[in-house]
Design a protein around this motif. Structure first.
Motif, PDB file in Angstrom:
ATOM      1  N   ASP A   9      88.706  22.864  58.124  1.00 13.03           N
ATOM      2  CA  ASP A   9      87.724  23.318  59.104  1.00 13.03           C
ATOM      3  C   ASP A   9      86.401  23.554  58.393  1.00 13.03           C
ATOM      4  O   ASP A   9      86.341  24.312  57.419  1.00 13.03           O
ATOM      5  N   LEU A  10      85.358  22.889  58.871  1.00 14.85           N
ATOM      6  CA  LEU A  10      84.017  23.054  58.325  1.00 14.85           C
ATOM      7  C   LEU A  10      83.024  23.226  59.463  1.00 14.85           C
ATOM      8  O   LEU A  10      83.209  22.669  60.547  1.00 14.85           O
ATOM      9  N   TYR A  11      81.981  23.981  59.202  1.00 14.79           N
ATOM     10  CA  TYR A  11      80.911  24.159  60.178  1.00 14.79           C
ATOM     11  C   TYR A  11      79.771  23.196  59.900  1.00 14.79           C
ATOM     12  O   TYR A  11      79.426  22.944  58.740  1.00 14.79           O
ATOM     13  N   ASP A  12      79.168  22.672  60.954  1.00  8.10           N
ATOM     14  CA  ASP A  12      77.874  22.013  60.848  1.00  8.10           C
ATOM     15  C   ASP A  12      76.847  23.135  60.746  1.00  8.10           C
ATOM     16  O   ASP A  12      77.030  24.211  61.329  1.00  8.10           O
ATOM     17  N   LEU A  13      75.757  22.872  60.025  1.00  8.49           N
ATOM     18  CA  LEU A  13      74.750  23.907  59.794  1.00  8.49           C
ATOM     19  C   LEU A  13      73.366  23.419  60.175  1.00  8.49           C
ATOM     20  O   LEU A  13      73.078  22.222  60.138  1.00  8.49           O
ATOM     21  N   ARG A  14      72.528  24.370  60.507  1.00  7.96           N
ATOM     22  CA  ARG A  14      71.104  24.109  60.707  1.00  7.96           C
ATOM     23  C   ARG A  14      70.339  25.118  59.859  1.00  7.96           C
ATOM     24  O   ARG A  14      70.615  26.313  59.915  1.00  7.96           O
ATOM     25  N   VAL A  15      69.389  24.621  59.078  1.00  7.69           N
ATOM     26  CA  VAL A  15      68.491  25.487  58.310  1.00  7.69           C
ATOM     27  C   VAL A  15      67.157  25.476  59.046  1.00  7.69           C
ATOM     28  O   VAL A  15      66.523  24.430  59.189  1.00  7.69           O
ATOM     29  N   GLY A  31      60.193  27.136  63.103  1.00  8.90           N
ATOM     30  CA  GLY A  31      60.900  26.242  64.019  1.00  8.90           C
ATOM     31  C   GLY A  31      61.306  24.923  63.383  1.00  8.90           C
ATOM     32  O   GLY A  31      62.199  24.239  63.887  1.00  8.90           O
ATOM     33  N   ASP A  32      60.647  24.527  62.277  1.00  5.64           N
ATOM     34  CA  ASP A  32      61.079  23.310  61.582  1.00  5.64           C
ATOM     35  C   ASP A  32      62.504  23.505  61.096  1.00  5.64           C
ATOM     36  O   ASP A  32      62.914  24.624  60.766  1.00  5.64           O
ATOM     37  N   TYR A  33      63.270  22.412  61.025  1.00  5.54           N
ATOM     38  CA  TYR A  33      64.669  22.550  60.637  1.00  5.54           C
ATOM     39  C   TYR A  33      65.220  21.260  60.044  1.00  5.54           C
ATOM     40  O   TYR A  33      64.623  20.192  60.167  1.00  5.54           O
ATOM     41  N   ILE A  34      66.380  21.407  59.411  1.00 10.35           N
ATOM     42  CA  ILE A  34      67.209  20.288  58.976  1.00 10.35           C
ATOM     43  C   ILE A  34      68.624  20.596  59.440  1.00 10.35           C
ATOM     44  O   ILE A  34      69.003  21.762  59.588  1.00 10.35           O
ATOM     45  N   ASP A  35      69.410  19.553  59.663  1.00 11.26           N
ATOM     46  CA  ASP A  35      70.812  19.713  60.053  1.00 11.26           C
ATOM     47  C   ASP A  35      71.708  19.134  58.968  1.00 11.26           C
ATOM     48  O   ASP A  35      71.417  18.065  58.421  1.00 11.26           O
ATOM     49  N   LEU A  36      72.790  19.835  58.689  1.00 11.41           N
ATOM     50  CA  LEU A  36      73.843  19.356  57.802  1.00 11.41           C
ATOM     51  C   LEU A  36      75.093  19.208  58.660  1.00 11.41           C
ATOM     52  O   LEU A  36      75.585  20.190  59.212  1.00 11.41           O
ATOM     53  N   THR A  37      75.569  17.964  58.816  1.00 12.23           N
ATOM     54  CA  THR A  37      76.705  17.705  59.701  1.00 12.23           C
ATOM     55  C   THR A  37      77.772  16.896  58.973  1.00 12.23           C
ATOM     56  O   THR A  37      77.500  16.276  57.941  1.00 12.23           O
ATOM     57  N   ASN A  40      78.564  16.429  54.941  1.00 15.10           N
ATOM     58  CA  ASN A  40      77.638  15.995  53.895  1.00 15.10           C
ATOM     59  C   ASN A  40      76.415  15.214  54.383  1.00 15.10           C
ATOM     60  O   ASN A  40      75.703  14.641  53.575  1.00 15.10           O
ATOM     61  N   ARG A  41      76.178  15.176  55.675  1.00 15.35           N
ATOM     62  CA  ARG A  41      75.062  14.374  56.189  1.00 15.35           C
ATOM     63  C   ARG A  41      73.872  15.259  56.522  1.00 15.35           C
ATOM     64  O   ARG A  41      73.945  16.111  57.402  1.00 15.35           O
ATOM     65  N   LEU A  42      72.790  15.016  55.824  1.00 14.66           N
ATOM     66  CA  LEU A  42      71.567  15.797  56.005  1.00 14.66           C
ATOM     67  C   LEU A  42      70.612  15.016  56.897  1.00 14.66           C
ATOM     68  O   LEU A  42      70.321  13.842  56.629  1.00 14.66           O
ATOM     69  N   ARG A  43      70.138  15.661  57.952  1.00  8.76           N
ATOM     70  CA  ARG A  43      69.233  15.000  58.901  1.00  8.76           C
ATOM     71  C   ARG A  43      67.958  15.826  59.079  1.00  8.76           C
ATOM     72  O   ARG A  43      68.029  17.037  59.264  1.00  8.76           O
ATOM     73  N   ILE A  44      66.847  15.121  59.043  1.00  3.95           N
ATOM     74  CA  ILE A  44      65.536  15.714  59.311  1.00  3.95           C
ATOM     75  C   ILE A  44      65.036  15.040  60.584  1.00  3.95           C
ATOM     76  O   ILE A  44      65.119  13.819  60.707  1.00  3.95           O
ATOM     77  N   LEU A  59      70.377  24.948  49.073  1.00  2.00           N
ATOM     78  CA  LEU A  59      71.519  24.100  48.699  1.00  2.00           C
ATOM     79  C   LEU A  59      72.712  24.846  48.109  1.00  2.00           C
ATOM     80  O   LEU A  59      73.846  24.558  48.491  1.00  2.00           O
ATOM     81  N   PRO A  60      72.537  25.808  47.204  1.00  2.60           N
ATOM     82  CA  PRO A  60      73.718  26.471  46.641  1.00  2.60           C
ATOM     83  C   PRO A  60      74.549  27.238  47.677  1.00  2.60           C
ATOM     84  O   PRO A  60      75.745  27.449  47.481  1.00  2.60           O
ATOM     85  N   LEU A  61      73.932  27.645  48.777  1.00  2.00           N
ATOM     86  CA  LEU A  61      74.638  28.440  49.789  1.00  2.00           C
ATOM     87  C   LEU A  61      75.327  27.590  50.850  1.00  2.00           C
ATOM     88  O   LEU A  61      76.260  28.053  51.505  1.00  2.00           O
ATOM     89  N   LEU A  62      74.892  26.365  51.040  1.00  2.00           N
ATOM     90  CA  LEU A  62      75.387  25.561  52.155  1.00  2.00           C
ATOM     91  C   LEU A  62      76.886  25.282  52.102  1.00  2.00           C
ATOM     92  O   LEU A  62      77.564  25.430  53.127  1.00  2.00           O
TER      93      LEU A  62
END
Length: 108
Positions: A9-15, A31-37, A40-44, A59-62
């Motif tokens: 089980d893993l969560y998708d994240l938004r920074v 309001g700017d953001y990136i998604d990690l889904t 391992n996929r980083l999206r801007i 990055l160390p916390l993700l």
């Protein structure tokens, strides 16, 4: 995915840039953001950017934020990260956006 196959089980994240307490030299805005889904996929978002140094602070916390955490773990309660540039003081928030069950065999 079969019932016998081990899953993780893993969560998708938004920074998200929550606020800027200094001057934004890098051009980020609240309001700017990136998604990690998908682990391992980083999206801007198209047409946007995200500062490499702000990302490096997160990055160390993700990987830890992607995993379920016990409620007494400090990382389960704390979600803010500061960019290392003291002149900008960009404050970002790591949010969990979705939970995925990924076959463990597909993870590295």
């Amino acid at each position: 995915m079969s019932a016998e196959e081990p899953v993780t089980d893993l969560y998708d994240l938004r920074v998200v840039v929550e606020r800027i307490e200094g001057r934004s030299v890098c051009g980020l805005q609240p309001g700017d953001y990136i998604d990690l889904t998908e682990s391992n996929r980083l999206r801007i978002p198209t047409g946007r950017h995200f500062c490499l140094y702000a990302l490096a602070a997160c990055l160390p916390l993700l990987p830890a934020k992607q995993r379920p955490l016990p409620p007494e773990d400090w990382l389960a309660r704390d979600c803010h990260v500061a960019c290392p540039d003291p002149d900008e003081r960009v404050i970002m928030r790591i949010e969990r956006t979705a939970r995925r069950r990924i076959p463990t065999e597909e993870l590295t």
